[in-house]
Design a protein around this motif. Structure first.
Motif, PDB file in Angstrom:
ATOM      1  N   PRO A  31       0.646  -1.504  -0.410  1.00 42.57           N
ATOM      2  CA  PRO A  31      -0.084  -0.137  -0.027  1.00 42.57           C
ATOM      3  C   PRO A  31       0.347   1.260  -0.132  1.00 42.57           C
ATOM      4  CG  PRO A  31      -0.032  -0.408   2.370  1.00 42.57           C
ATOM      5  CD  PRO A  31       0.655  -2.134   0.861  1.00 42.57           C
ATOM      6  N   ALA A  32       2.262   1.407   0.493  1.00 46.28           N
ATOM      7  CA  ALA A  32       2.932   2.288   0.759  1.00 46.28           C
ATOM      8  C   ALA A  32       3.080   2.876  -1.143  1.00 46.28           C
ATOM      9  CB  ALA A  32       4.249   2.480   1.811  1.00 46.28           C
ATOM     10  N   LEU A  33       3.489   1.880  -1.821  1.00 47.13           N
ATOM     11  CA  LEU A  33       3.991   2.502  -3.072  1.00 47.13           C
ATOM     12  C   LEU A  33       2.729   2.937  -3.733  1.00 47.13           C
ATOM     13  CD1 LEU A  33       6.107  -1.496  -3.732  1.00 47.13           C
ATOM     14  CD2 LEU A  33       6.814   0.907  -3.373  1.00 47.13           C
ATOM     15  N   ARG A  34       1.190   2.561  -3.331  1.00 44.51           N
ATOM     16  CA  ARG A  34       0.236   2.669  -3.832  1.00 44.51           C
ATOM     17  C   ARG A  34       0.718   4.088  -3.998  1.00 44.51           C
ATOM     18  NH1 ARG A  34      -2.648  -2.579  -2.347  1.00 44.51           N
ATOM     19  NH2 ARG A  34      -3.357  -1.062  -0.739  1.00 44.51           N
ATOM     20  N   TYR A  35       0.760   4.710  -2.562  1.00 44.13           N
ATOM     21  CA  TYR A  35       0.437   5.934  -1.848  1.00 44.13           C
ATOM     22  C   TYR A  35       1.645   6.909  -2.471  1.00 44.13           C
ATOM     23  CZ  TYR A  35      -3.443   5.297   0.754  1.00 44.13           C
ATOM     24  OH  TYR A  35      -4.620   5.236   1.333  1.00 44.13           O
ATOM     25  N   LEU A  36       2.846   6.608  -2.609  1.00 44.09           N
ATOM     26  CA  LEU A  36       3.620   7.363  -3.095  1.00 44.09           C
ATOM     27  C   LEU A  36       3.693   7.424  -5.007  1.00 44.09           C
ATOM     28  CD1 LEU A  36       6.696   5.302  -1.274  1.00 44.09           C
ATOM     29  CD2 LEU A  36       5.779   7.444  -0.718  1.00 44.09           C
ATOM     30  N   CYS A  37       3.010   6.630  -5.339  1.00 41.76           N
ATOM     31  CA  CYS A  37       2.899   6.586  -6.493  1.00 41.76           C
ATOM     32  C   CYS A  37       1.854   7.436  -7.109  1.00 41.76           C
ATOM     33  CB  CYS A  37       2.442   5.367  -7.317  1.00 41.76           C
ATOM     34  SG  CYS A  37       3.337   4.609  -7.750  1.00 41.76           S
ATOM     35  N   ALA A  38       0.948   7.615  -6.122  1.00 38.13           N
ATOM     36  CA  ALA A  38      -0.140   9.133  -6.640  1.00 38.13           C
ATOM     37  C   ALA A  38       0.422  10.097  -5.747  1.00 38.13           C
ATOM     38  CB  ALA A  38      -1.024   8.393  -5.316  1.00 38.13           C
ATOM     39  N   CYS A  39       1.436  10.076  -4.989  1.00 40.93           N
ATOM     40  CA  CYS A  39       2.458  11.651  -4.817  1.00 40.93           C
ATOM     41  C   CYS A  39       3.102  11.710  -5.589  1.00 40.93           C
ATOM     42  CB  CYS A  39       2.899  10.908  -3.029  1.00 40.93           C
ATOM     43  SG  CYS A  39       1.898  11.268  -2.071  1.00 40.93           S
ATOM     44  N   PHE A  40       3.638  11.330  -6.446  1.00 46.30           N
ATOM     45  CA  PHE A  40       4.395  12.017  -6.635  1.00 46.30           C
ATOM     46  C   PHE A  40       4.057  12.185  -8.532  1.00 46.30           C
ATOM     47  CE2 PHE A  40       7.585   8.990  -5.069  1.00 46.30           C
ATOM     48  CZ  PHE A  40       8.765  10.041  -5.030  1.00 46.30           C
ATOM     49  N   LEU A  87       4.778   7.158   5.060  1.00 51.83           N
ATOM     50  CA  LEU A  87       5.524   6.686   6.251  1.00 51.83           C
ATOM     51  C   LEU A  87       4.942   6.322   7.314  1.00 51.83           C
ATOM     52  CD1 LEU A  87       7.269  10.198   6.439  1.00 51.83           C
ATOM     53  CD2 LEU A  87       7.829   7.896   5.746  1.00 51.83           C
ATOM     54  N   GLN A  88       3.318   6.187   7.432  1.00 54.78           N
ATOM     55  CA  GLN A  88       3.111   5.114   8.257  1.00 54.78           C
ATOM     56  C   GLN A  88       2.885   3.663   8.057  1.00 54.78           C
ATOM     57  OE1 GLN A  88       1.896   6.416  10.998  1.00 54.78           O
ATOM     58  NE2 GLN A  88       2.332   8.744   9.972  1.00 54.78           N
ATOM     59  N   TYR A  89       2.460   3.673   6.669  1.00 57.81           N
ATOM     60  CA  TYR A  89       3.074   1.757   6.300  1.00 57.81           C
ATOM     61  C   TYR A  89       4.381   1.811   6.822  1.00 57.81           C
ATOM     62  CZ  TYR A  89      -2.250   1.600   4.624  1.00 57.81           C
ATOM     63  OH  TYR A  89      -3.336   1.048   4.800  1.00 57.81           O
ATOM     64  N   TRP A  90       4.968   2.440   6.176  1.00 60.02           N
ATOM     65  CA  TRP A  90       6.700   2.071   6.601  1.00 60.02           C
ATOM     66  C   TRP A  90       7.355   2.026   8.202  1.00 60.02           C
ATOM     67  CZ3 TRP A  90      10.528   5.256   2.639  1.00 60.02           C
ATOM     68  CH2 TRP A  90      10.091   5.407   1.675  1.00 60.02           C
ATOM     69  N   THR A  91       6.260   2.977   9.510  1.00 60.88           N
ATOM     70  CA  THR A  91       6.616   2.530  10.405  1.00 60.88           C
ATOM     71  C   THR A  91       6.132   2.615  11.850  1.00 60.88           C
ATOM     72  OG1 THR A  91       5.937   5.036  10.358  1.00 60.88           O
ATOM     73  CG2 THR A  91       8.081   4.882   9.897  1.00 60.88           C
ATOM     74  N   HIS A  92       4.454   1.883  10.657  1.00 58.26           N
ATOM     75  CA  HIS A  92       3.519   1.195  11.666  1.00 58.26           C
ATOM     76  C   HIS A  92       3.227  -0.677  11.284  1.00 58.26           C
ATOM     77  CE1 HIS A  92       3.430   5.306  12.381  1.00 58.26           C
ATOM     78  NE2 HIS A  92       3.452   4.274  14.457  1.00 58.26           N
ATOM     79  N   PRO A  93       2.303  -1.211  11.941  1.00 58.03           N
ATOM     80  CA  PRO A  93       2.136  -2.651  11.725  1.00 58.03           C
ATOM     81  C   PRO A  93       0.550  -1.853  10.837  1.00 58.03           C
ATOM     82  CG  PRO A  93       2.475  -2.386  14.304  1.00 58.03           C
ATOM     83  CD  PRO A  93       2.159  -1.140  13.293  1.00 58.03           C
ATOM     84  N   THR A 163       8.713  12.502  11.691  1.00 61.72           N
ATOM     85  CA  THR A 163       8.958  11.046  11.628  1.00 61.72           C
ATOM     86  C   THR A 163      10.174  10.171  10.877  1.00 61.72           C
ATOM     87  OG1 THR A 163       6.590  10.896  11.719  1.00 61.72           O
ATOM     88  CG2 THR A 163       7.122   8.764  10.642  1.00 61.72           C
ATOM     89  N   ALA A 164       9.701  10.885   9.245  1.00 67.63           N
ATOM     90  CA  ALA A 164      11.830  10.045   8.777  1.00 67.63           C
ATOM     91  C   ALA A 164      12.676  10.392   9.844  1.00 67.63           C
ATOM     92  CB  ALA A 164      11.850  11.011   7.795  1.00 67.63           C
ATOM     93  N   TRP A 165      13.120  12.093  10.317  1.00 68.65           N
ATOM     94  CA  TRP A 165      14.272  11.884  11.227  1.00 68.65           C
ATOM     95  C   TRP A 165      14.532  10.943  11.952  1.00 68.65           C
ATOM     96  CZ3 TRP A 165      18.594  14.060   9.032  1.00 68.65           C
ATOM     97  CH2 TRP A 165      19.874  14.520  10.311  1.00 68.65           C
ATOM     98  N   ARG A 166      13.075  10.841  12.865  1.00 64.90           N
ATOM     99  CA  ARG A 166      13.570   9.846  13.776  1.00 64.90           C
ATOM    100  C   ARG A 166      13.776   8.266  14.011  1.00 64.90           C
ATOM    101  NH1 ARG A 166       8.602  11.280  15.606  1.00 64.90           N
ATOM    102  NH2 ARG A 166       7.060   9.214  15.300  1.00 64.90           N
ATOM    103  N   HIS A 167      12.852   7.490  12.726  1.00 65.03           N
ATOM    104  CA  HIS A 167      12.977   6.694  12.257  1.00 65.03           C
ATOM    105  C   HIS A 167      14.489   5.729  11.413  1.00 65.03           C
ATOM    106  CE1 HIS A 167       8.866   6.343  12.710  1.00 65.03           C
ATOM    107  NE2 HIS A 167       8.847   4.775  13.313  1.00 65.03           N
ATOM    108  N   ALA A 168      15.025   7.347  10.661  1.00 65.71           N
ATOM    109  CA  ALA A 168      15.980   7.019  10.497  1.00 65.71           C
ATOM    110  C   ALA A 168      17.554   6.284  11.424  1.00 65.71           C
ATOM    111  CB  ALA A 168      16.871   8.556   9.500  1.00 65.71           C
TER     112      ALA A 168
END
Length: 421
Positions: A31-40, A87-93, A163-168
């Motif tokens: 699902p993260a890829l679907r949202y990223l496609c939409a974002c780009f 990012l939510q799909y990258w960092t949460h269940p 969110t990005a910096w914390r999980h990096a």
């Protein structure tokens, strides 16, 4: 300049969209890829609409003056929420991410509705593709419209950056960590766009005007957007970049070892498994590079071992002692000793002197526990030492018999080939 920057960002977003679409084709359940496609896709749309020629064309096509402004800002609003959801799909269940995604989509829908209503009340009848915000900044409807847009945009970018910096810092994947850091820096950079917009918004009401600095906001916004594109895509193509750098480094090391290898091959032709017919063939052959580099190291070591009985042990000891007195470290002393052993062995073999039955010199080898990279580094030091002029004390022995060619055609010297070329 700003219009060129918009066009460049539109192209970059389009390329990122195609790249992410290809990734989604291989992993359609992400699902993260679907949202990223939409974002780009939304990013490419917003930047394209900001190009004045496209702005005017879209207004004429839809029959609403400055509708491109609403479409561009609505696209940016959607992509900010979409980036947060990815990012939510990258960092949460998955279950937690879906719950958070639904909440953000509901908020996004309310914001888009409010923006559309305020834009309709504004009734921007005068087409202003280059300075829309400055021209309509006096309108209370546009003031409310822009306050809503900037508030949502700024809040979203702060959430993304944090969110990005914390999980990096938490991830062990080096490419994901770098991508998240690119993303965080890009999101923080876009706050410069927000700051200038806020100053332009409240400045006239407080007695100062910075509208002439409006273009600077686009520099912050577009540069930040480029970094966020880099951050979201880097985990996918970053490993390939590392492989390319590794291949380039191996290619350089392979050719830098040629002079040393050629010296070995002229003295001991039988070391070569696949001897090149000419130097140009060795240069142009780019396949199986790691295997050929490994073979080159093995063949050089075989050549050193074959020449070891011919080496002048006294000269080797003297040069190693001189190198130590000159302050060279252990690796430098080993390189000088190995180069002296090769030089004296080639001279003695060419002079027809017999080999020693039990050479006192140890077998050539790198430092203890060395891997292939350490072996290559050691041989490169030997090659550099061998390319230096022989010391004044070095006197080649007088030939007593013609050298044995061992039935193999010698490899051309690099200097001869350079002259021939």
């Amino acid at each position: 300049m700003i219009q060129t920057l918009h066009a460049f960002c539109a192209v970059a977003a389009g390329v990122s969209f195609c790249y992410m679409l290809h990734a989604l084709w291989r992993d359609r359940d992400d699902p993260a890829l679907r949202y990223l496609c939409a974002c780009f896709g939304l990013s490419a749309t917003s930047f394209t609409l900001l190009v004045p020629a496209v702005w005017v064309r879209m207004d004429g096509l839809l029959g609403v003056p400055n509708i491109s402004a609403l479409l561009a800002m609505s696209s940016v609003t959607c992509l900010v929420f979409g980036q947060q959801i990815a990012l939510q799909y990258w960092t949460h269940p998955p279950a937690e991410a879906r719950r958070r995604a639904r909440r953000r989509m509901a908020v996004c829908g309310l914001v888009l509705t409010a923006m559309a209503v305020l834009f309709t009340c504004l009734d921007p009848s005068v087409q202003r593709p280059r300075d829309f915000s400055v021209y309509y900044g006096h309108s209370p409807y546009y003031f409310a419209y822009l306050v809503l847009y900037i508030s949502v945009y700024t809040t979203g970018e702060v959430i993304i950056a944090r969110t990005a910096w914390r999980h990096a810092r938490a991830t062990e994947n080096v490419y994901l960590r770098r991508g998240l850091r690119f993303l965080a820096v890009g999101a923080w950079l876009t706050l410069g766009y927000s700051a200038i917009r806020i100053v332009n918004l409240f400045g006239p009401r407080l007695g100062f005007d910075f509208s002439h600095r409006d273009e600077i906001s686009w520099v912050f916004g577009n540069t930040g957007s480029l970094l966020t594109m880099l951050g979201f895509t880097f985990p996918g193509w970053g490993p390939r970049l590392s492989l390319a750098n590794r291949w380039r480094a191996n290619l350089l090391r392979y050719h830098r070892l040629y002079r040393l290898w050629a010296t070995m091959h002229r003295a001991v032709p039988e070391i070569a498994l696949f001897p090149p017919r000419r130097r140009i063939h060795d240069v142009l052959k780019l396949g199986e590079l790691e295997f050929r580099l490994y073979r080159r190291v093995i063949e050089i070591r075989d050549g050193q071992l074959a020449l070891l009985p011919y080496a002048d042990e006294a000269a080797v000891a003297a040069e190693a002692e001189a190198a130590g007195r000159a302050g060279l470290d252990a690796a430098g002393v080993r390189a000088i000793a190995a180069a002296t052993a090769i030089r004296t062995a080639v001279d003695r073999r060419r002079a027809g002197l017999p080999p020693r039955q039990k050479p006192a010199l140890p077998a050539p080898a790198g430092p203890p526990g060395a891997d292939l990279d350490s072996e290559i580094a050691e041989l490169l030091r030997v090659s550099r030492a061998l390319s230096r002029p022989a010391p004044a004390t070095h006197k080649p022995p007088t030939p007593t018999a013609p050298p044995s060619p061992c039935g193999a055609r010698p490899v051309p010297r690099p200097d001869d080939e350079a002259d021939a070329a």
